[in-house]
Design a protein around this motif. Structure first.
Motif, PDB file in Angstrom:
ATOM      1  N   ASP A 441      10.575  -5.670  -1.929  1.00  0.00           N
ATOM      2  CA  ASP A 441      10.325  -5.046  -0.635  1.00  0.00           C
ATOM      3  C   ASP A 441       9.597  -6.007   0.303  1.00  0.00           C
ATOM      4  N   PRO A 442       9.667  -5.767   1.617  1.00  0.00           N
ATOM      5  CA  PRO A 442       8.806  -6.516   2.548  1.00  0.00           C
ATOM      6  C   PRO A 442       7.343  -6.288   2.200  1.00  0.00           C
ATOM      7  N   ALA A 443       6.469  -7.161   2.712  1.00  0.00           N
ATOM      8  CA  ALA A 443       5.065  -7.126   2.319  1.00  0.00           C
ATOM      9  C   ALA A 443       4.414  -5.787   2.607  1.00  0.00           C
ATOM     10  N   ASP A 444       4.654  -5.216   3.803  1.00  0.00           N
ATOM     11  CA  ASP A 444       3.981  -3.961   4.134  1.00  0.00           C
ATOM     12  C   ASP A 444       4.417  -2.819   3.215  1.00  0.00           C
ATOM     13  N   ARG A 445       5.717  -2.769   2.892  1.00  0.00           N
ATOM     14  CA  ARG A 445       6.206  -1.719   1.994  1.00  0.00           C
ATOM     15  C   ARG A 445       5.711  -1.948   0.566  1.00  0.00           C
ATOM     16  N   ALA A 446       5.614  -3.216   0.137  1.00  0.00           N
ATOM     17  CA  ALA A 446       5.121  -3.498  -1.207  1.00  0.00           C
ATOM     18  C   ALA A 446       3.656  -3.090  -1.342  1.00  0.00           C
TER      19      ALA A 446
END
Length: 498
Positions: A441-446
């Motif tokens: 996932d992208p950083a914010d979603r991770a």
């Protein structure tokens, strides 16, 4: 006038008589590897009452060889696309089953050098079925006799009707009846002992345990028939050709597997063998090494005045050099922590200077904490590392840390430290970026996924930091992603305050 003797075509031995149909007619119709059979003109040639020109027989033979060559090419292409030993062994079994007209089989990997790995993989056989077969005395099984050194000719080792054989081992009869197979065909797997990339393996020529004629044994494969049967001469020839060209690829995958296992062992040996026991806190850790062995690490060491040093970090790169750099960095940090651990900024400043002077081409992220269990307090300093998580009954939040560059990327590194004040029963979770990267996932979603996993730890599990790390790992990386091969290492270190 007799037909001229046909020459060899594209490596297919012309001395093997061509049947009326190619090998496709014996392969299971449901197999994706089953080739289309050539035009059947040999039936006319075999009729003694029908005149046949010599050229028609030659043409039919050529068509059969071309069909066989196409089949072997497709099967070997599928094999070389496998990039793990388990996948390669499964593809070998599937292709061999199509070539010899079987439905099930197994391959036993048992390298003659004794360095392993020793394993058995089945096709159409469950783990319990393989367990039943392993209860049969080794010398009563065809592949067992091959592994024990029984010489095998080019045609392999066939048992066309097990129950018609006199002297069949009673346990073998019992297992064969239980699993429903009545015949078998086995081939040895051996490759050039030099291990060179361009060497060709030799399968079906010997079953000796030791290297013979420049070859070394890898293992043996056996295919099982539901009814009494055995492969004909051409099927044996094609199966032998396939295993001969499959063996070098399997040997390379074997070496890769050994390298992976060695690197994983080395990385584990460079990490703490056990976590210290310090009054006031409970510790737990998880470490997952990728196939190339990266440079993620963790540490926990007792310090003077009943304090505790906590660290997680990651060195750039992968492979032996990254693992070695990780070991040097961790050892240096331990020394700095003992000397000035109460000042985490000074510890990371010293580490940055060492990294810049000794390994200028490498960078690393790190997080170091000076933990005072009696006060339930951790003083943290971070260098390009993700913030830790504070997990409690009434709150789950990321610890605000200062933004700073990784070690080795600035001429002089220094960033202010922060203090984390925990409540009784709360857990501070330190981790490496590999946990986030493996999600895809992208950083914010991770980060959001990690926060949700930590907030969802069951109330009863929060009393045990081991249960907390396991829940977070399995929730952030579901469906086996935590155990699957990945380019990213994963480290979690949990500190629960009493």
């Amino acid at each position: 006038m007799n037909a001229p003797h046909p020459a060899k075509v594209a490596g297919i031995d012309s001395t093997v008589p061509s049947p009326a149909h190619t090998v496709a007619s014996t392969a299971p119709s449901t197999s994706p590897a089953a080739p289309q059979s050539a035009t059947d003109t040999a039936d006319v040639a075999d009729d003694p009452g029908t005149p046949c020109a010599p050229g028609a027989l030659l043409q039919d033979r050529l068509a059969g060889w071309v069909s066989d060559l196409t089949t072997l090419h497709e099967l070997t292409e599928r094999l070389v696309r496998t990039d793990s030993l388990a996948e390669g062994l499964q593809e070998l079994l599937r292709a061999g089953a199509a070539l010899v007209g079987a439905r099930r089989g197994l391959v036993t990997l048992e390298p003659a050098d004794g360095l392993g790995p020793d394993t058995t993989v089945g096709l159409g056989l469950a783990r319990a079925d393989l367990g039943h077969i392993e209860t049969v005395p080794r010398d009563a099984l065809p592949h067992g006799r091959i592994l024990d050194g029984l010489p095998v000719g080019e045609g392999g080792l066939a048992e066309p009707d097990l129950f018609a054989e006199k002297g069949l081992d009673p346990r073998h009869r019992e297992v064969a009846t239980r699993l429903g197979y009545a015949a078998s065909y086995a081939l040895p797997l051996s490759a050039e002992s030099t291990g060179s990339a361009g060497s060709h393996g030799v399968a079906g020529s010997t079953g000796n345990n030791e290297s013979t004629g420049g070859t070394r044994r890898l293992g043996a494969a056996v295919w099982l028939y539901d009814e009494p049967a055995e492969p004909d001469e051409r099927q044996r020839h094609l199966a032998g050709l396939y295993t001969r060209h499959a063996a070098p690829h399997l040997a390379r995958l074997l070496e890769v597997e050994r390298t992976r296992a060695s690197m994983a062992t080395l990385a584990e040996e460079l990490l703490p063998s056990r976590l210290p026991r310090v009054p006031g806190v409970q510790l737990a850790a998880r470490h997952r090494t990728g196939p190339r062995a990266g440079g993620d690490w963790y540490d926990a060491l007792p310090l003077p005045d009943a304090a505790l040093g906590l660290a997680v970090g990651s060195v750039t790169g992968s492979g032996p050099s990254a693992v070695a750099a990780m070991g040097r960095l961790r050892a240096s940090l331990r020394a700095y922590a003992v000397m000035e651990g109460e000042d985490p900024v000074a510890v990371l400043s010293d580490l940055e200077l060492l990294l810049r002077l000794t390994e200028p081409a490498r960078s690393a992220t790190a997080l170091f904490g000076y933990c005072e269990p009696a006060l339930r307090r951790i003083t943290l300093a971070g260098a390009g590392h993700s913030p830790p998580l504070l997990i409690g009954q009434r709150r789950t939040e990321y610890v605000e840390t200062s933004v700073s560059a990784p070690l080795g990327m600035l001429a002089c590194w220094e960033a202010p430290s922060v203090e984390v004040q925990a409540e009784p029963g709360e857990t501070v979770l330190l981790y490496t970026d590999g946990l986030l990267h493996r999600t895809g996932d992208p950083a914010d979603r991770a980060f959001a996924r990690l926060h949700a996993a930590a907030a969802g730890v069951p109330r009863a599990a929060r009393q045990d930091p081991d249960a907390v790390t396991e829940h977070v790992l399995r929730t952030v990386l579901p469906d086996g992603k935590a155990e699957a091969d990945s380019e990213e290492d994963v480290v979690l270190l949990a500190v629960r305050f009493d």
